[in-house]
Structures are given as structure tokens and as C-alpha cells.
Design an enzyme around this catalytic site. Structure first.
Site, PDB file in Angstrom:
ATOM      1  N   CYS A 743      -5.808 -27.607   3.337  1.00 18.75           N
ATOM      2  CA  CYS A 743      -5.851 -28.612   2.267  1.00 18.75           C
ATOM      3  C   CYS A 743      -4.910 -28.224   1.135  1.00 18.75           C
ATOM      4  O   CYS A 743      -4.391 -29.086   0.428  1.00 18.75           O
ATOM      5  CB  CYS A 743      -7.275 -28.779   1.752  1.00 18.75           C
ATOM      6  SG  CYS A 743      -8.027 -27.273   1.096  1.00 18.75           S
ATOM      7  N   HIS A1526     -11.646 -26.405  -2.481  1.00 24.00           N
ATOM      8  CA  HIS A1526     -10.974 -27.488  -1.754  1.00 24.00           C
ATOM      9  C   HIS A1526      -9.957 -28.148  -2.675  1.00 24.00           C
ATOM     10  O   HIS A1526     -10.164 -28.261  -3.879  1.00 24.00           O
ATOM     11  CB  HIS A1526     -12.010 -28.509  -1.283  1.00 24.00           C
ATOM     12  CG  HIS A1526     -11.445 -29.603  -0.426  1.00 24.00           C
ATOM     13  ND1 HIS A1526     -10.748 -29.342   0.729  1.00 24.00           N
ATOM     14  CD2 HIS A1526     -11.446 -30.952  -0.573  1.00 24.00           C
ATOM     15  CE1 HIS A1526     -10.372 -30.494   1.276  1.00 24.00           C
ATOM     16  NE2 HIS A1526     -10.773 -31.479   0.489  1.00 24.00           N
TER      17      HIS A1526
END
Length: 1604
Positions: A743, A1526
Site C-alpha cells: 500500500c 496502512h
């Protein structure tokens, strides 16, 4: 001590059984089974805790365990019984044998003196003097001699005193039976004990719905409304809330239900009177009467269809009529007596009583007194519901008609209403219940064939639900369509309450109500209504089962349906084996509410975890690309029923909560076949719209631990199936698949992809004309080629997501640090990506050698132009044109004042966030006066000590520091007292409290102590200690020199329990001065125990107390001091309320104090004075005038059980008042900073430390210096990196600081170095030729810049070019312009320039300005590589003075303008923004040419000021912890809409939904730039052949696949 067999061989198990009764034996067996389960052995720890108790010293307990026959395997039940009988019912001879066996040798024939002394040292800590008499004839004795000596010296040691001296203090059975809480409460109400036990379960379930932990009005209102009107809810709550503390405790609800439903009629009327008496003044005013009449008329209309005269009368006439007829005082109001007379025969008042009667039973859980009452209650509720009809969003429950008929016969449901006087309030005279049609007839026709019954409350199924577990069960958030939000849903499979149906009960009025046949039905049995599930899988929903379709179920014949409150009541009273909830929905076609009997039955598949093949060490470094040889298996995991009207979002949220999976980590797929799945990503679609039918398969996809999606990885591995993702979508609104914790890469790529001029460059294919495959520090064009291919896919508008396999592969190949499955820094990836693109697209194929000269006092414009020219001679690309700017770095020697200036390129500004140098701490102060504790908020330095904490707290709370005692409270006791010289810790085992303690005051006569005199001083120096056996205190004298104002309440010397055995160590003095500590304690009773001492076990609760105590403190003073502090928790009723609506027989507050004080150990479990073998829970402190000599003991506040349950307000324990400092501290801690403050900190001056000394060219040595960074020129695309990850105090930490930044019209010009206008009188220069490497500079005009100061900041990434660093700085990270930026808070400074001194340029023509650049992937540092490289940089051709001076604050300011051979063209390679005009004069060999006369007059022209105004277009955000978390991206599409890029998901969102708090990298674009000017012309150029590059990738990937 290590005996492996029982030492009690002289007492057999059979003999022991003869000494216990059958009842005792059964209790012991049950206790053993409860403790040990199915095992036949009890472990040592369990034996000590459950049998002996925690009061027995560990060494003694170990000896007893081993002597009973305990081993590492455990203690057998038979041996346990023998041991317990010996201890409690053994004869003295047997006990003597037992004691002999403890000390005897392995043979058991004699006792050796040495071994006995060793054991006595372990157990008692000493050897008695009388022992020498036992061994007077030798070193060992036999049993006879030992026995004779033992009986003569029974007090010799612990075991002898316990077993032989003074009787046995513990027995096998405790016959004492104090009244239970239920018995006590039954005595003060009209309820039976069984009613109270049953009611308690319901009370705790209702209270568990509270958001605050209190049964307050917020919780009570939704439970009773409807059917109670909201206007009456508060009045009804107040009628229950006797003590007016906005909390209904169990005693109050019991008394209220008793008064409302079981008391005499007068008492019931009094309860109703309290409902209408809003101001609680004892009378109903005219206004209150009017409100009462309005409410009663509404109740009548809701519950009855009969016509009464009041319905047609004016309100004023009704009120005046009541006052005229019943106002006996003639004062315009009704007293209680007046109301009772009026309400006796009034139908409105009687109907309100009927409604309250229903609510108290069905909602609040009171069990009806008779079956007839039960039938009338249910019937009344159903009749009211039938008038309303089905309401969408409510739940109804299906009940088998077979059971329903049996129940109706039992309660005489269809019979005429039974009038029970006066125990039933359902006596409405002629207005009593009518014989209306069946209540369900009006809704029968609206029963549909579908609905949703999804419940967000997890249903607890159990075959047998104990009262304890049911009472403690807490419900969740209620049904998804719950009619009563927050109400519990108690469905269980089996809970049958079997009562004798043929018994006589006394009604409340004394009349006998005979319960005759028919028999009471058993648990509700709904099994005949459902089909057997063919699929053996766990059901996730609470539908209870699928109803039979054949034969068709008919309402009224096969089943009955009841609303949710009625079901809950029936379930509570009877139990059920199956709950069948069905919600009411609106038909999408007719918009008419209907009951959905047959919801969609869905089958949920889960991916079976695949075993990962160990990858080759060679190819694992080439990117984590999934193997195509790992097929994904999907297996049936769950089933569930959902309404056809439910949306995908609702189903997704329910499954996420039910499976305890984060919503963002789960996706749903529609499974059509093994090779055809459809992602259900449109959350607003309903099942009906998607045409999802029964037994449809759905796949629940859960993210892998590496953040990748299993289905995506499977699709990628089988690339032929990716085609199904090619669906039309908005261009650029395409996600990137997570290939395993990628990510960070996806976020950076999406930000760069949304940089429109760069994306247009790649989409147009111009990069293929500029590939530099020979650059030795490049990537042979692979990076640019792979990125270009990916951008074209992202902006094709044909795919919802793509897998960046090639780019990932290329990055992993050239930068192995980004390989693997670990989370990485997206900023580092971004730097590598931009640098790689620059080198692969660098138009300079042969980089010339350049030398970096020292500034040597030269003007900034000259040094900047020289540095920028050097940079451009080696670095030219689209990346330079768009992203590169220039920084000014100044180092000033503190010895001689010499200033060295450097100008370095950058491609983004890396701004460290000021790390939190303060800690936020909230602390509660508890004072001695019993006032409500106050919570204060403090902001302390990170290295602050508790001394500073107390000082700051003292300023806030008004107490002196000496009066503040800090304590860590855990488990209702004080666990630790922090020392003043210790550093403040945020993480403690409990929570930090500050107690007020008394301080010494002027001496007061001991003969006149008062209740509030907690600091009275003694007039004598006497204090007491204990005798060695702990029985009686004796006076001793305080040594000289001790303070005689306040004397410790401890002993000078204390041998606890008469011995030092390791369990209770001796303490020289009391640790407390002038006070002692008290803990709240209650006794928890259990019916399964082994010894009498364990039947009632102490349990601490509440907050501990500080009680003032000196040698002059009387025992009564202790009681007074405790009561002052706890009275707010157990306040007696006001005198006017002493007679409550229930006949209150509670005498718990009738005596002076509702508690007893006892002297205990620190743990609060055992006595501090008595030896352990007395099993004393604490010696009582009598409430008298005697002096209280507590010693160093604690005090237990033993609450009277009646007072504890009826008066003690548990909810008040944690109630505190918040001081304004709490909010101020929280705000200061969480207060965001703005982007300007970060820039000010970045451009502030800082001092270099001794470990980063600067080499001064003047001093010719290393010197201390100061350093300052400034912005010189800004690029068209400005990237700002907020450095959330910083290395502080030897460890990496993440700053959670919120940074506020503008989205539109961001103006950083205030942070640019101001120019001197006097130096701007010059002419533009012309290049010597048409080559791109020979720049021409055009003059530009600039605006005035306000000089601003700033404070230190951190790293800035610079170019890979050799001009990275000053050669004068010692090799140290902090010696660089970037890493020397500290992360502290900004310190304002000032610049010498005034707004009037801002520069202007005199260029005649509009020039295209060069943009700043950094071409390096390396940060500015003082590494040897950069230092050496910097020495090689020579001074190139000097750029035009005007551009160097005047354009630093403008886009591409201070940049040499490069002219292509094609005049007036827009050259992307040069980064120009405006068309240029050729100038006549130039320069040669770095020497300035002559200025034209025309240009020399340009300073007279009006300023054309162009501000570098920026708009935000992309944000990279990081959420979570350091090393994990994230990344997501928010970016603005050319269609002016914002999108959220979360790996493969891309969704449009409103700008207000952007999570700006977690922003990590900001992307700004300058207003007004023309994208076309950055696109180079490709006419006549040849496109690079990239076929070999594609072949290389395919070849490498095939090798990888083969290795898999």
C-alpha cells in the site's frame, strides 16, 4: 516437606467419612467438582486459594498441602477429605500424630532436631526456647517423648497453637445464616423473594443497555416509550427515582414496581400522583393538572376505542371541574388525598393504571401474580398493537399455535376479564377490557413472504441458563430494526421455569387466588414451524430457522405473531427452544408494511488458506509476485438470512461485526461459478435489486496479513481471468492491487499518477522519445517504461483496478530494500520513483564535470545562479521541470562570524513535525471533606518528576504540596505510592489519584476533639505496639527527637501475628504520618466451600479512602471521618421522603453508621492483629470514645449488607467533576498546528552541536556554528512531506500531530528569501549557441516579500547530483541542511529585510522560468560521498542576475531560462512556463555580457508581481502504528471530483470526507500553469525500441514461475 504420600495414615478415608454428614459430603464433592472440573486432583495453587485461603502464609500452606499427600500431579479428593476432617474434627491425639508426622523423618519413627529447627525457621521464622527440653536426651526423639513435650508446650509454635491451643478457629461447616439481600428487600416491599430474584435478572439486563453505566432517564425513556408517551416518561422515571440522583437502583425499581402493581390501591394512586407532580412539591398545580389531563386523554386514545365525555370537553373545563369538585384546600391545586379521591372512580386514571401495569410486567420484567393477570396484560398489549398495525422497522416474533393455544387456556385468555380487587389494577368498570376482535386480525392480511431479522445483538444460546449468567448477560445494540433501541434480546434454546400449577397464593389484599387446571405450559416450542437445515454450517443471523414452505403456514392456524416486548416477556417467564424473529418491511411495489416470513437464505464461502511455497532466494528479491500454481479454494463456512430490502452496506457491516473483522479488511463477492465472481462494491444496492435469491453463494473475502486480497492475488496469478475486471470506469479512477504490504507503493504511485502534466507526458508517449538507457546511474529505462505502461492502464478508463506487477518487479530489482512483505515508507518509495524516472528520462547523456565553489562572500543571486546552472548542466528531465526547486543553506561560524552559503536543489520539502515535548495527564483529587472528587488536567514535561506534578496540581486544586498524597489505585486498593523524585509515568498498573492528607497544625487539646478536627495534636508521646502474640496492645514511649505534633499511627516495632514468617514482615514504623488507609469491603457468600472460613469471602470495591488518625484520634472519630467521605455514596432519604410509596421497612440507616470498621492487612482480606490460624477477617473497631491505636494496619469499611444493597450507589463511585483544566489540557495536547508553522520551523536558525562542528575556511579549524535553511525557488509541483516518523532518544516514533493545511490558494512566498532590489539593475543574458546545455536567462519581475522568521525543522531530500552538500561540514547527519533541522517547536526570529527591500527584475520580455529540481534519491547529508562530490563541482556559466535575484519566490524563480533551437517553442526539457523572447546580449565563459540601454530602464516599469499560489490535488495518508499501519491516497481527478484510492478500491467521496488528520505527503500544483508547455515536441525524433525490455521482463517472470 516433600512428602509424596499422605502423612495422615493413622486416619483412614472410611473413618473420615463417618465424621461428616451426607449434606457436607455432597457439598464438598460439588465444591471439588466446581474447582477442579472433571479431574480427580486439585493443584497446589488451587488448594491454597480455595481451601485454605490467601490468609495462610505460603510456606505454611505448602507444608499442609504436602502433608495431605499433594504432589506435582495434585491432591486426590480422598486425601483432601481426610485432611479436612483431621484439621476440623480430629482428636488431640490424632492432631499430635499429625504434627509429629510434619517433623518426622522419612521412616516416620522419630524427629531429628536439626530437621525440626530447619522447618520451624521456614514456617515460624524462629525456634522456640522450649524446644531444647524436647531434645534434652538426644538429637532425635520418638513419638511418645515428642507427644508428652507437645502437650506440655501447646503454644510452642504455629501448628501447635493452631491445632491444640485455644480451640479450633475453622470448622468444616458454617451454620451461620445472615439474611440475604433478597430476603431483606422482600421485607420492605410487597414482592416475594422469588419475584425479586427473578426481577434482578431483568434489571441488570436493562441496566446493561446504559451508555453511562447508570439506569438513568436516557436509558429508561426508550424502554417504556412507546407505549408510554414521551411526555410521561420523565414523570414515570422520577416516580421510581426516590433519591433524585437520576439513577434507578435495584432497590428503587423493586419498591416502585411493588407500589405500582402489588401495593394497596392508595399506594398505587400515590405512585401515579408522583408521575404527575413534576416539581415534586407535594401538590398538583393548575398547570400540572392540565398536563395530566392531556396525557391521560392521549393514553385513553392509544388504548381504548370507547367514547367518554371527556373526549368532547374543553381542557380548561375538565381542569376546573376537577378543582371545583376535589380541591379541599381551595388553593387552586390538588393534594395527594384530593387526587386519590378523584382517581378512585375516574376511568382516565384507571386506564393509566392499567397501562402502567402492562409496562411494569412486560417491559420492566415483573412476573404476574396470577395467570389471569398475565392473560389480561398480554391481551391489552396486543389490542393496542392491533390498532397501530405493522410498523416498518419493528420486529415481530413467530410462536407455534400449538403452544399459543395451550397458553391461552392456561391464562383464560378468551374468558371474560377477571376483576381482582384490589390486587389487580385492570378494573376499569364498564370501561374495562372489551370483547374486541382478535388483535391480530387487522394485521393478518399484511403478512408478506419476506423481511429481514438481522440482529446486531449476538444471541446467546445455551441449554441451561443459570440465574447468575442471565443476570449478568449484557445485550448488544439491539435488533437492526428494533422497536425499542437498546433493549436486550434474550433468546435461548431451553429455559423452562416449572412452577406448581396447583398452589394457593395470597394476593396483595390477602384474598386467596386459587390456581387450578389447566396446566401451565412448558417452554415455547417453535420446532414444528421450521425445516431441518440441509446444510451443516454455522448460522450468522438470528432468524432461528427457515420456516416451512410446504405445507404452507397459515396465520391463526399454524402460528401466532407477537411484538418484540411481548416475546421478551413470554421468553422471560417461560423460556423457549427457538426464537423466530421476523422484521416488518415496506413492500417496494405497494409501499405497505408487511412481515417478511421468508428472507433470503444465503450461503457464505470463505477462502481456504493456501500453503505458501518457499520461494527461491534468488527470485524472492525480485518482487513478491503471486505464484500462478496456487489455486484458491473456497469452502462453505456460514449461512445467514437477510431481508431482501437490506443493502450490501448493511449486510457488510453486520458480517463485519458478527465475525469481528474490520470493515476495511472484508469484501463480498457474488459467486456465480468457480471462474466468475462479481465484486459487490456498490453498497447502496439492495438484495432485491441485485436479484439475489435463496441459497445464493456469496464469498467473504478477508485481507491477508500482508494487506493483499486473496481473490485479487488469485486473479493475478491466473492472468487470463483478469479480463473480467475490464469494465468502463472514470479515467484515473482505477485502483492498484496490493501485492503484499504494497500500500505504501500504491499510495505514492496514485499521487504521482494524478500529477496531470506528468501523466499527460506519459499518456502521450513522449517518454518513449526521451528514454536514457545509457545512464550509468539510471535503470536502463525500465523504470520510465514500466511506469508509463502503468499510467496508461490507470487512465484507460476500462479497468476498476490493475496489478502493478511490472513496476513492482522493477522497483524490487533495482532497490531490494523495498522487497519483501514488510511495510515501507511511502516517502522513501516516492523519492526513489521520482529519482528513477528522472535518471531514465535525463536529457543529459554525457554529464559534464562541474566544480562547486565556496560562496566566499559573493551575492546570493550569483551563487544561486551558479549552483542552479551546475545542476541543470547535469540534470534535465520532465521531473526536473515539474518537481525541482532550490534551497539556500547558510552556515555561520560562531568564532569569526564567517558565513558560508550553499544552494542545493530539492524535489520535495521534508518538514519534521514538532514532537510532543509534553505529556497529558489527568488526575483525580479526593478530599477529606467528602465532596465529589475533581479531575484535573495537567501538561507536564516528558522528564517531569512527581514533585513538579504535585506543584502544578497544588496550584489548581488549592491544596499545599504537603497535603497531596499520590497513589496508584488498582482493584479498589492502593498498589503503589510514587516517590517525589521519580519521573512521572504515563503507563501505570492502575490509575493515578491524589488524596488529601492532613498536615500538622497548632496543638489542640486532646480532651476536646471534634468531628472535623482531623489534625489534632497529641499532648503525650505515648504510642502503642502489639505483644508478640498479637493479642493486647501495650504502651511504649517515642524516642527523643521524634515530632510531637503528629505521631504516626503505627508501632515502633511490630511482629505481625507474633512471628516473622515471610507472610507478614515486620515494619519498623508506620509508612503513614497522621493518616491511615481504608478500603471498602463486602462479603461474597458461596454455598460451595471446603472450610467455614471460605464461605464468606471478602471482596474490595469502590475507591480507597484516606482517614486522618493520630494517637489522639478516638475510634468514633474514625467512623465520623469515614462517614464524611462516603455519605455521598449512601445518603439517607430526606426527612419528608422517609415514608416512601412502598412501605419502607429498611432500617439499614436507622443506626448511626451503615458499616463496621475492622483492622486488616494491606490486601484487605485478613486481620492485621490476629495470627493467621484464627482465620480472622479483621478485628472490629468499636464506635466508642476510646483511643484508636491502629498501628500500621489498614482499615476495612465492612458495609452492612442491607445498606450496601439498598443505599449504596455504586454508580456514584466513579462520578467526578471535571475541572476546566481537563478540557484545556486535552485541547492543548491535541491542538493541531498549521503548515505555516512547520515552514517557519523549517526556515529557522539552529545551532550545530559539538558533535557536528563546522570547518571554517577562515579559522582553518572546526568551530561551533549556526545553520539556517531558506527557500530560494519553488517548482510548479510542490511536494511537502510531513515527517511523522522520527528518530528520538534512540528509537523511532510516530507523531500523531494534526497539521492543518490549505486546499486552495496556498501561498508559500512568505518563506522565500527576499531579494535586494539594488542588485536587480541588469540585462538578460543570451546563450552562445542553440544547444540546450547553454542556457539563456531572462529577467523577471517579482513581488515584495514580507520577511518572516522560523524555527528549526528537519530533512529535505536533495538531488543525486554532486552539488548535494557543503564541503565544509563535518561528516555527520546533523551537518546537512536537512538532518540538522530539529524537530522541536519553532522559535521565532527576524530577518533584516523589510517589505520595501523585496527585489524587482528589469527584464523586458516575458520569460519562461526554469523550475527547481532535485534529481537525487538521496537525502542531504554530510556523507563522504556527497562531500567529495561537492568538491568536484566547479562554477559553470553564471545565470542572469535578474533571474537569480528576483524569481526565487515565483514559480521556477531564480532559474536560468533554456532556449531550444526552435525559437519561441515550449520546451519541456527546460521547464519553462512562459514563452520567451530572445535577448541580444549574452555571456561567454561565465562572464557577464553588457546590459542593453533599453533593459536598464526597466526598473521604471510597473511591477508585474506573480505569486506562487498553489492548489492541493493529492494527499498520501498513513494511519496506524509505526512499522505497520496502512496508506491511502486522496486525489482530485480532472473532472474536479475527489477520489479515495485504497489499494484496489477507488471510490468517489466528498471533499469533507477526506481524512486530513493523517496526512503524510501533500501534493500542490501551482495555479495557472499550462500543461502543454511541459510536453516536448517529438517531431523528427525517433522512438526508443522497448521490445527488448518487454522480453527481459517476460523472461525473468517465466524463470520465477518455473521456480515456484
Amino acid at each position: 516437606m516433600g512428602a509424596k504420600e499422605s502423612r495422615i495414615g493413622f486416619l483412614s478415608y472410611e473413618e473420615a467419612l463417618r465424621r461428616v454428614t451426607d449434606v457436607e459430603l455432597k457439598r464438598l464433592k460439588d465444591a471439588f467438582k466446581r474447582t477442579c472440573g472433571l479431574s480427580y486432583y486439585m493443584g497446589q495453587h488451587c488448594f491454597i486459594r480455595e481451601v485454605l485461603g490467601d490468609g495462610v502464609p505460603p510456606k505454611v500452606a505448602e507444608v499442609i498441602y504436602c502433608s495431605f499427600g499433594g504432589t506435582s500431579k495434585g491432591l486426590h479428593f480422598n486425601n483432601l477429605i481426610v485432611g479436612l476432617v483431621l484439621l476440623t474434627r480430629g482428636k488431640d491425639e490424632e492432631k499430635a500424630k499429625y504434627i509429629f508426622s510434619l517433623f518426622s523423618s522419612e521412616s516416620g519413627n522419630y524427629v531429628i532436631r536439626e530437621e525440626m529447627e530447619r522447618m520451624l525457621h521456614v514456617v515460624d521464622g524462629k525456634v522456640p526456647d522450649t524446644l531444647r527440653k524436647c531434645f534434652s536426651e538426644g538429637e532425635k526423639v520418638n513419638y511418645e517423648k515428642f507427644r508428652n513435650w507437645l502437650f506440655l508446650n501447646k503454644d510452642a509454635f504455629t501448628f501447635s497453637r493452631w491445632l491444640l491451643s485455644g480451640g479450633v478457629y475453622v470448622t468444616l461447616t458454617d451454620d451461620s445464616d445472615t439474611p440475604t439481600f433478597y430476603q431483606t428487600l422482600a421485607g420492605v416491599t410487597h414482592l416475594e423473594e422469588s419475584d425479586i430474584i427473578d426481577l434482578e435478572k431483568r434489571y441488570w439486563l436493562l441496566k446493561a443497555q446504559s451508555r453511562t453505566g447508570r439506569f438513568d432517564l436516557e436509558t429508561f425513556g426508550p424502554l417504556v416509550s412507546p407505549p408510554i408517551r414521551p411526555s410521561l416518561s420523565e414523570g414515570l422515571f422520577n416516580a421510581f427515582d426516590e433519591n433524585r440522583d437520576n439513577h434507578i437502583d435495584f432497590k428503587e425499581i423493586s419498591c416502585g414496581l411493588s407500589a405500582c402493581c402489588r401495593g394497596p390501591l392508595a399506594e398505587r394512586q400515590k405512585f401515579c400522583f408522583k408521575v404527575f407532580d413534576v416539581d415534586r412539591d407535594g401538590v398538583l398545580s393548575r398547570v400540572e393538572l392540565r398536563d395530566m389531563v392531556v396525557a391521560l386523554l392521549e393514553v385513553w386514545k392509544d388504548n381504548r376505542t370507547d367514547d367518554i365525555p371527556e373526549l368532547h370537553m374543553d381542557l380548561s373545563d375538565i381542569v376546573e371541574g376537577i378543582l371545583n369538585a376535589h380541591d379541599t384546600t381551595k388553593m387552586g391545586h390538588l393534594t395527594l388525598e384530593d387526587y386519590q379521591i378523584w382517581s378512585v372512580k375516574n376511568v382516565l386514571a384507571n386506564e393509566f393504571l392499567n397501562l402502567l401495569f402492562q409496562v411494569c410486567h412486560i417491559v420492566l420484567g415483573l412476573r404476574p401474580a396470577t395467570p389471569e393477570e398475565e392473560g389480561q396484560i398480554i391481551r391489552g398489549w396486543l389490542e393496542r398493537e392491533s390498532r397501530y398495525g405493522l410498523q416498518a422497522g419493528h420486529n415481530w416474533f413467530i410462536i407455534s399455535m400449538q403452544w399459543w393455544q395451550q397458553w391461552k387456556e392456561y391464562v383464560k385468555y378468551d374468558a371474560n376479564p377477571v376483576v381482582i380487587e384490589p390486587s389487580s389494577v385492570l378494573n376499569g368498570g364498564k370501561y374495562s377490557f372489551g370483547t374486541a376482535a382478535h388483535p391480530m386480525e387487522q394485521v393478518e392480511d399484511r403478512i408478506g413472504s419476506s423481511l429481514s431479522y438481522v440482529n446486531t445483538t449476538e444471541e446467546k444460546f445455551s441449554d441451561n441458563i443459570s440465574t447468575a449468567s442471565e443476570a449478568s448477560e449484557t445485550a448488544g445494540s439491539g435488533f437492526l430494526y428494533s422497536a425499542t433501541p437498546g433493549a436486550d434480546v434474550c433468546f435461548a434454546r431451553q429455559h423452562n421455569t416449572s412452577d406448581n400449577n396447583n398452589q394457593c397464593l395470597l394476593g396483595a389484599n390477602g384474598n386467596i387466588l386459587l390456581h387450578l387446571n389447566p396446566q401451565k405450559p412448558g417452554a415455547i416450542d417453535n420446532q414444528p414451524l421450521v425445516t431441518q437445515e440441509p446444510v451443516k454450517a454455522t448460522s450468522l443471523t438470528l432468524e432461528g430457522g427457515r420456516l416451512k414452505r410446504t405445507p404452507q403456514l397459515i396465520h391463526g392456524r399454524d402460528y401466532e405473531m407477537v411484538p418484540e416486548p411481548v416475546w421478551r416477556a413470554l421468553y422471560h417467564w417461560y423460556g423457549a427452544n427457538l426464537a423466530l424473529p421476523r422484521p416488518v418491511i415496506k413492500n417496494s411495489k405497494t409501499d405497505i408494511p408487511e412481515l417478511e416470513l421468508f428472507p433470503r437464505y444465503l450461503l457464505f464461502l470463505r477462502q481456504q488458506p493456501a500453503t505458501r511455497t518457499q520461494q527461491s532466494n534468488i527470485w524472492v528479491n525480485m518482487g513478491n509476485v503471486p505464484s500462478p500454481n496456487a489455486p484458491l479454494k473456497r469452502v462453505l463456512a456460514y449461512t445467514g438470512c437477510f431481508s431482501r430490502m437490506q443493502t450490501i452496506k448493511e449486510i457488510h457491516e453486520y458480517l463485519s461485526q458478527r465475525l469481528r473483522i474490520k470493515e476495511e479488511d472484508m469484501r463480498l463477492w457474488l459467486y456465480n461459478s468457480e471462474n466468475y465472481l462479481t465484486l459487490l462494491d456498490d453498497e447502496d444496492h439492495k438484495l432485491e435489486y441485485l436479484k439475489i435469491q435463496d441459497e445464493q453463494h456469496l464469498v467473504i473475502e478477508v485481507r491477508n496479513k500482508d494487506m493483499s486480497w486473496p481473490e485479487e492475488m488469485s486473479f493475478i496469478a491466473n492472468s487470463s481471468k483478469i479480463d473480467r475486471h475490464k469494465v468502463p470506469t472514470e479515467k484515473g479512477a482505477t485502483g492498484l492491487s496490493n501485492l503484499g504490504n504494497t500500500c505504501f507503493m500504491n499510495s505514492s504511485i496514485q499521487c504521482v499518477s494524478n500529477t496531470q502534466p506528468l501523466t499527460q507526458y506519459f499518456i502521450s508517449g513522449r517518454h518513449l522519445y526521451e528514454l536514457n538507457r545509457t545512464n550509468p546511474i539510471g535503470m536502463k529505462g525500465h523504470m520510465a517504461k514500466c511506469y508509463g505502461d502503468l499510467v496508461q492502464e490507470l487512465w484507460s478508463g476500462t479497468q476498476k483496478n490493475v496489478a502493478p506487477l511490472k513496476l513492482r518487479w522493477t522497483i524490487a530489482k533495482y532497490a531490494p530494500r523495498f522487497n519483501g512483505f514488510q511495510q515501507q515508507d511511502s516517502q522513501e518509495l516516492l523519492a526513489f520513483l521520482l529519482d528513477g524516472l528522472h535518471e531514465d528520462l535525463n536529457r543529459v547523456h554525457e554529464k559534464p564535470y562541474v566544480e562547486l565553489k565556496d560562496s566566499d562572500g559573493r551575492p546570493d543571486w550569483e551563487v544561486a545562479a551558479e549552483a542552479w546552472d551546475n545542476h541543470l548542466r547535469r540534470n534535465r528531465s520532465i521531473v526536473v521541470d515539474l518537481f525541482h526547486g532550490q534551497l539556500r543553506s547558510q552556515v555561520k561560524c560562531k568564532t569569526c562570524g564567517h558565513i558560508s552559503v550553499r544552494f542545493d536543489p530539492f524535489n520535495f520539502l521534508s518538514l519534521p513535525l514538532p514532537m510532543d515535548s509534553y505529556m497529558h495527564l489527568e488526575i483525580t483529587v479526593i478530599k477529606l471533606d467528602g465532596t465529589t472528587p475533581v479531575r484535573y488536567g495537567l501538561r507536564l514535561n516528558m522528564d517531569e518528576k512527581y514533585t513538579g506534578l504535585k506543584k502544578q496540581l497544588s496550584d489548581l486544586c488549592g491544596l499545599n504540596s504537603e497535603q497531596i498524597l499520590l497513589a496508584e489505585v488498582h482493584g479498589s486498593n492502593i498498589k503503589n505510592f510514587p516517590q517525589d523524585n521519580q519521573k512521572v509515568r504515563l503507563s501505570v498498573s492502575g490509575f493515578l489519584c491524589a488524596f488529601e492528607i492532613p498536615v500538622p497544625v497548632s496543638p489542640i487539646s486532646a480532651s476536646s476533639p471534634t468531628q472535623t478536627d482531623f489534625s489534632s495534636s497529641p499532648s503525650t508521646n505515648e504510642m502503642f505496639t502489639l505483644t508478640t502474640n498479637g493479642d493486647l496492645p501495650r504502651p511504649i514511649f517515642i524516642p527523643n527527637g521524634m515530632p510531637n505534633t503528629v505521631v504516626p499511627c503505627g508501632t515502633e516495632k511490630n511482629f505481625t501475628n507474633g512471628m516473622v514468617n515471610g507472610h507478614m514482615p515486620s515494619l519498623p514504623d508506620s509508612p503513614f504520618t497522621g493518616y491511615i488507609i481504608a478500603v471498602h469491603r463486602k462479603m461474597m457468600r458461596t454455598e460451595l466451600y471446603f472450610l467455614s472460613s471460605q464461605k464468606n469471602r471478602p471482596s474490595l470495591f469502590g475507591m480507597p479512602l484516606i482517614v486522618p488518625c493520630t494517637v489522639h484520634t478516638r475510634k468514633k472519630d474514625l467512623y465520623d471521618a469515614v462517614w464524611i467521605q462516603v455519605s455521598r455514596l449512601a445518603s439517607p432519604l430526606p426527612p419528608q421522603e422517609a415514608s416512601n410509596h412502598a412501605q419502607d421497612c429498611d432500617d439499614s440507616m436507622g443506626y448511626q453508621y451503615p458499616f463496621t470498621l475492622r483492622v486488616v492487612q494491606k490486601d484487605g482480606n485478613s486481620c492485621a492483629w490476629c495470627p493467621w490460624y484464627r482465620f480472622c477477617r479483621g478485628c472490629k473497631i468499636d464506635c466508642g470514645e476510646d483511643r484508636a491505636f491502629i498501628g500500621n494496619a489498614y482499615i476495612a469499611v465492612d458495609w452492612d449488607p442491607t445498606a450496601l444493597h439498598l443505599r449504596y450507589q455504586t454508580s456514584q463511585e466513579r462520578v467526578v467533576d471535571e475541572h476546566e483544566s481537563v478540557e484545556q489540557s486535552r485541547r492543548a495536547q491535541a491542538e493541531p498546528i498549521n503548515l505555516d508553522s512547520c515552514l517557519r520551523a523549517f526556515t529557522s536558525e539552529e545551532e550545530l552541536g559539538e558533535n557536528e562542528m563546522y570547518y571554517c575556511s577562515k579559522c582553518k579549524t572546526h568551530c561551533l556554528a549556526t545553520k539556517k535553511l531558506d527557500l530560494w525557488r519553488l517548482p510548479p509541483i510542490l511536494i511537502i512531506h510531513l515527517k511523522r516518523f522520527q528518530f528520538v532518544n534512540g528509537r523511532w516514533i510516530k507523531s500523531q500531530k494534526i497539521v492543518k493545511f490549505p486546499r486552495e490558494s496556498f501561498d508559500p512566498s512568505a518563506f522565500l528569501v527576499p531579494r535586494d532590489p539594488a542588485l536587480c539593475q541588469h540585462k538578460p543574458l543570451t546563450p552562445q549557441g542553440d544547444e540546450l546545455s547553454e542556457p539563456r536567462i531572462l529577467a523577471r519581475e517579482v513581488k515584495k516579500v514580507d520577511a518572516q522568521s522560523s524555527a528549526g525543522e528537519e530533512d529535505v531530500l536533495l538531488s543525486k547530483s554532486p552539488s548535494s552538500l557543503s564541503a565544509n561540514i563535518i561528516s555527520s547527519p546533523k551537518g546537512s541542511p536537512s538532518s540538522s533541522r530539529k524537530s522541536g517547536t519553532s522559535c521565532p526570529s527576524s530577518k533584516n529585510s523589510s517589505p520595501n527591500s523585496s527585489p524587482r527584475t528589469l527584464g523586458r520580455s516575458k520569460g519562461r522560468l526554469r523550475l527547481p529540481q532535485i534529481g537525487s534519491k538521496n537525502k542531504l547529508s554530510s556523507s563522504k560521498e556527497n562531500l567529495d562530490a561537492s568538491k568536484e563541482n566547479g562554477a559553470g556559466q553564471i545565470c542572469e542576475l535578474a533571474d537569480a535575484l528576483s524569481r526565487g519566490h515565483v514559480l521556477g524563480g531564480s532559474q536560468p531560462e533554456l532556449v531550444t533551437p526552435q525559437d519561441h517553442e515550449v520546451a519541456l526539457a527546460n521547464g519553462f512556463l512562459y514563452e520567451h523572447e530572445a535577448c541580444g546580449n549574452g555571456y561567454s565563459n561565465g562572464q557577464l555580457g553588457n546590459h542593453s540601454e533599453e533593459d536598464s530602464t526597466d526598473d521604471q516599469r510597473e511591477d508585474t508581481r506573480i505569486k506562487p499560489i498553489y492548489n492541493l490535488y493529492a494527499i498520501s495518508c498513513h494511519s496506524g502504528i509505526l512499522g505497520g499501519g496502512h496508506y491511502v491516497t486522496y486525489a482530485k481527478n480532472p473532472n474536479c471530483k475527489w477520489y479515495c484510492y485504497n489499494d484496489s478500491s477507488c471510490k468517489e467521496l466528498h471533499p469533507d470526507e477526506i481524512d486530513t488528520d493523517s496526512a503524510y505527503i501533500l501534493f500542490y500544483e501551482q495555479q495557472g500553469i499550462d500543461y502543454a508547455q511541459f510536453l516536448p515536441k517529438t517531431d523528427g525524433k525517433k522512438m526508443a525500441d522497448t521490445s527488448s525490455m518487454d522480453e527481459d521482463f517476460e523472461s525473468d517472470y517465466k524463470k520465477y514461475c518455473v521456480l515456484q
